[in-house]
Design a protein around this motif. Sequence first.
Motif, PDB file in Angstrom:
ATOM      1  N   LYS A 174       3.141  14.939 -15.836  1.00 22.78           N
ATOM      2  CA  LYS A 174       4.216  14.018 -16.222  1.00 22.78           C
ATOM      3  C   LYS A 174       5.508  14.351 -15.480  1.00 22.78           C
ATOM      4  O   LYS A 174       6.194  13.452 -14.969  1.00 22.78           O
ATOM      5  CB  LYS A 174       4.440  14.087 -17.729  1.00 22.78           C
ATOM      6  N   ALA A 175       5.847  15.636 -15.412  1.00 22.76           N
ATOM      7  CA  ALA A 175       7.070  16.041 -14.721  1.00 22.76           C
ATOM      8  C   ALA A 175       7.013  15.673 -13.243  1.00 22.76           C
ATOM      9  O   ALA A 175       8.014  15.229 -12.657  1.00 22.76           O
ATOM     10  CB  ALA A 175       7.282  17.545 -14.881  1.00 22.76           C
ATOM     11  N   ALA A 176       5.843  15.850 -12.640  1.00 19.33           N
ATOM     12  CA  ALA A 176       5.672  15.514 -11.226  1.00 19.33           C
ATOM     13  C   ALA A 176       5.826  14.018 -10.997  1.00 19.33           C
ATOM     14  O   ALA A 176       6.426  13.590  -9.997  1.00 19.33           O
ATOM     15  CB  ALA A 176       4.305  15.985 -10.746  1.00 19.33           C
ATOM     16  N   GLN A 177       5.304  13.223 -11.900  1.00 20.10           N
ATOM     17  CA  GLN A 177       5.428  11.766 -11.771  1.00 20.10           C
ATOM     18  C   GLN A 177       6.888  11.336 -11.845  1.00 20.10           C
ATOM     19  O   GLN A 177       7.346  10.504 -11.049  1.00 20.10           O
ATOM     20  CB  GLN A 177       4.611  11.090 -12.874  1.00 20.10           C
ATOM     21  N   ILE A 178       7.629  11.927 -12.782  1.00 23.34           N
ATOM     22  CA  ILE A 178       9.047  11.586 -12.927  1.00 23.34           C
ATOM     23  C   ILE A 178       9.826  12.033 -11.692  1.00 23.34           C
ATOM     24  O   ILE A 178      10.675  11.296 -11.174  1.00 23.34           O
ATOM     25  CB  ILE A 178       9.626  12.238 -14.199  1.00 23.34           C
ATOM     26  N   ALA A 179       9.526  13.228 -11.198  1.00 22.53           N
ATOM     27  CA  ALA A 179      10.208  13.726  -9.999  1.00 22.53           C
ATOM     28  C   ALA A 179       9.997  12.782  -8.820  1.00 22.53           C
ATOM     29  O   ALA A 179      10.942  12.460  -8.085  1.00 22.53           O
ATOM     30  CB  ALA A 179       9.702  15.122  -9.657  1.00 22.53           C
ATOM     31  N   THR A 180       8.775  12.312  -8.660  1.00 23.72           N
ATOM     32  CA  THR A 180       8.461  11.397  -7.560  1.00 23.72           C
ATOM     33  C   THR A 180       9.214  10.082  -7.714  1.00 23.72           C
ATOM     34  O   THR A 180       9.772   9.545  -6.747  1.00 23.72           O
ATOM     35  CB  THR A 180       6.948  11.148  -7.497  1.00 23.72           C
ATOM     36  N   GLN A 181       9.251   9.572  -8.937  1.00 27.37           N
ATOM     37  CA  GLN A 181       9.964   8.321  -9.202  1.00 27.37           C
ATOM     38  C   GLN A 181      11.452   8.449  -8.896  1.00 27.37           C
ATOM     39  O   GLN A 181      12.098   7.480  -8.469  1.00 27.37           O
ATOM     40  CB  GLN A 181       9.760   7.917 -10.662  1.00 27.37           C
ATOM     41  N   LEU A 182      11.989   9.646  -9.098  1.00 27.10           N
ATOM     42  CA  LEU A 182      13.413   9.882  -8.881  1.00 27.10           C
ATOM     43  C   LEU A 182      13.731  10.317  -7.454  1.00 27.10           C
ATOM     44  O   LEU A 182      14.879  10.602  -7.123  1.00 27.10           O
ATOM     45  CB  LEU A 182      13.911  10.945  -9.863  1.00 27.10           C
ATOM     46  N   GLY A 183      12.705  10.402  -6.617  1.00 37.51           N
ATOM     47  CA  GLY A 183      12.923  10.742  -5.212  1.00 37.51           C
ATOM     48  C   GLY A 183      13.074  12.221  -4.940  1.00 37.51           C
ATOM     49  O   GLY A 183      13.594  12.609  -3.888  1.00 37.51           O
ATOM     50  N   LEU A 184      12.603  13.060  -5.862  1.00 38.87           N
ATOM     51  CA  LEU A 184      12.686  14.505  -5.671  1.00 38.87           C
ATOM     52  C   LEU A 184      11.421  15.037  -5.038  1.00 38.87           C
ATOM     53  O   LEU A 184      10.303  14.661  -5.435  1.00 38.87           O
ATOM     54  CB  LEU A 184      12.892  15.202  -7.025  1.00 38.87           C
ATOM     55  N   GLY A 185      11.563  15.927  -4.065  1.00 35.34           N
ATOM     56  CA  GLY A 185      10.415  16.655  -3.547  1.00 35.34           C
ATOM     57  C   GLY A 185       9.931  17.645  -4.595  1.00 35.34           C
ATOM     58  O   GLY A 185      10.692  18.064  -5.472  1.00 35.34           O
ATOM     59  N   LEU A 186       8.673  18.053  -4.485  1.00 33.81           N
ATOM     60  CA  LEU A 186       8.061  18.851  -5.540  1.00 33.81           C
ATOM     61  C   LEU A 186       7.465  20.143  -4.993  1.00 33.81           C
ATOM     62  O   LEU A 186       6.586  20.124  -4.133  1.00 33.81           O
ATOM     63  CB  LEU A 186       6.968  18.024  -6.219  1.00 33.81           C
ATOM     64  N   ASN A 187       7.968  21.275  -5.494  1.00 29.95           N
ATOM     65  CA  ASN A 187       7.388  22.589  -5.235  1.00 29.95           C
ATOM     66  C   ASN A 187       6.871  23.148  -6.559  1.00 29.95           C
ATOM     67  O   ASN A 187       7.151  22.602  -7.629  1.00 29.95           O
ATOM     68  CB  ASN A 187       8.435  23.543  -4.652  1.00 29.95           C
ATOM     69  N   ALA A 188       6.136  24.254  -6.487  1.00 30.61           N
ATOM     70  CA  ALA A 188       5.631  24.885  -7.716  1.00 30.61           C
ATOM     71  C   ALA A 188       5.442  26.371  -7.487  1.00 30.61           C
ATOM     72  O   ALA A 188       5.181  26.811  -6.368  1.00 30.61           O
ATOM     73  CB  ALA A 188       4.311  24.249  -8.152  1.00 30.61           C
ATOM     74  N   GLY A 189       5.575  27.142  -8.564  1.00 30.28           N
ATOM     75  CA  GLY A 189       5.355  28.569  -8.430  1.00 30.28           C
ATOM     76  C   GLY A 189       5.506  29.333  -9.725  1.00 30.28           C
ATOM     77  O   GLY A 189       6.174  28.883 -10.646  1.00 30.28           O
ATOM     78  N   HIS A 190       4.869  30.455  -9.797  1.00 30.54           N
ATOM     79  CA  HIS A 190       4.887  31.473 -10.846  1.00 30.54           C
ATOM     80  C   HIS A 190       3.505  31.557 -11.506  1.00 30.54           C
ATOM     81  O   HIS A 190       3.075  30.647 -12.199  1.00 30.54           O
ATOM     82  CB  HIS A 190       5.948  31.248 -11.913  1.00 30.54           C
ATOM     83  N   ASP A 191       2.844  32.677 -11.262  1.00 29.51           N
ATOM     84  CA  ASP A 191       1.522  32.987 -11.826  1.00 29.51           C
ATOM     85  C   ASP A 191       0.405  32.086 -11.318  1.00 29.51           C
ATOM     86  O   ASP A 191      -0.683  32.050 -11.903  1.00 29.51           O
ATOM     87  CB  ASP A 191       1.553  32.967 -13.357  1.00 29.51           C
TER      88      ASP A 191
END
Length: 237
Positions: A174-191
């Motif tokens: 869900k967070a990734a979908q919202i980020a994409t809709q808002l034009g934000l690039g997406l990274n990920a990390g931790h564990d």
Amino acid sequence: MTKLSVNVNKIATLRNSRGGNVPNLLRVAKDIELFGAQGITVHPRPDERHIRYQDARDLKKLVTTEYNIEGNPIEKFMDLVLEIQPTQVTLVPDAVDAITSNAGWDTIANRTFLREVISTFKQNDIRTSIFVDPDSKMVEGAAETGTDRIELYTESYAKAFAQGNLKGIDPFIKAAQIATQLGLGLNAGHDLSLENIKYFKENIPNVLEVSIGHALICESLYFGLENVINMYLNKLK
């Protein structure tokens, strides 16, 4: 393909535990690039207990892939980033005594502060990313700071996956979908690890970059650094 940025903090920790320069952080970072990783990440902390500020400067001279510097934007950290001019700066709300990152930003409460910090970095042509929890409101708040990207804090996903709970991925989708809709690039990390990275990637295919350090170095004790990097790259295709 999602890019793999290897966090070399643990190499510095091992070196510092004995003194001297073994393992040689710069040589390891160069080898990591030669083995196929598309980036190097460092997270210098004020006490320099693993990555030293001078390490960050020295790495700038030899990293030929993406160079990502993480940290809490205190004055000393900001001065370092502005001096080095890395590819990306990732803002993390670490307490001074934090063992490791343990929370994302409250992007609503800290909106003005983050906006000012990000503006400074972007004026110097440094790509910015904000460390956030998989919370819709925090993602929306991040978009209002002017950041280029967010980095999803994936500890809760990793814990759920280890317990066999595949629903732990849902807030991240869900967070990734919202980020994409808002034009934000997406990274990920931790564990993130060899065990859980493939499922994460399959469910969030638009992740641009993952930053992995602790698990990757631990796995390399068994399989070897070059093998482990290629194992990650195969899972991230």
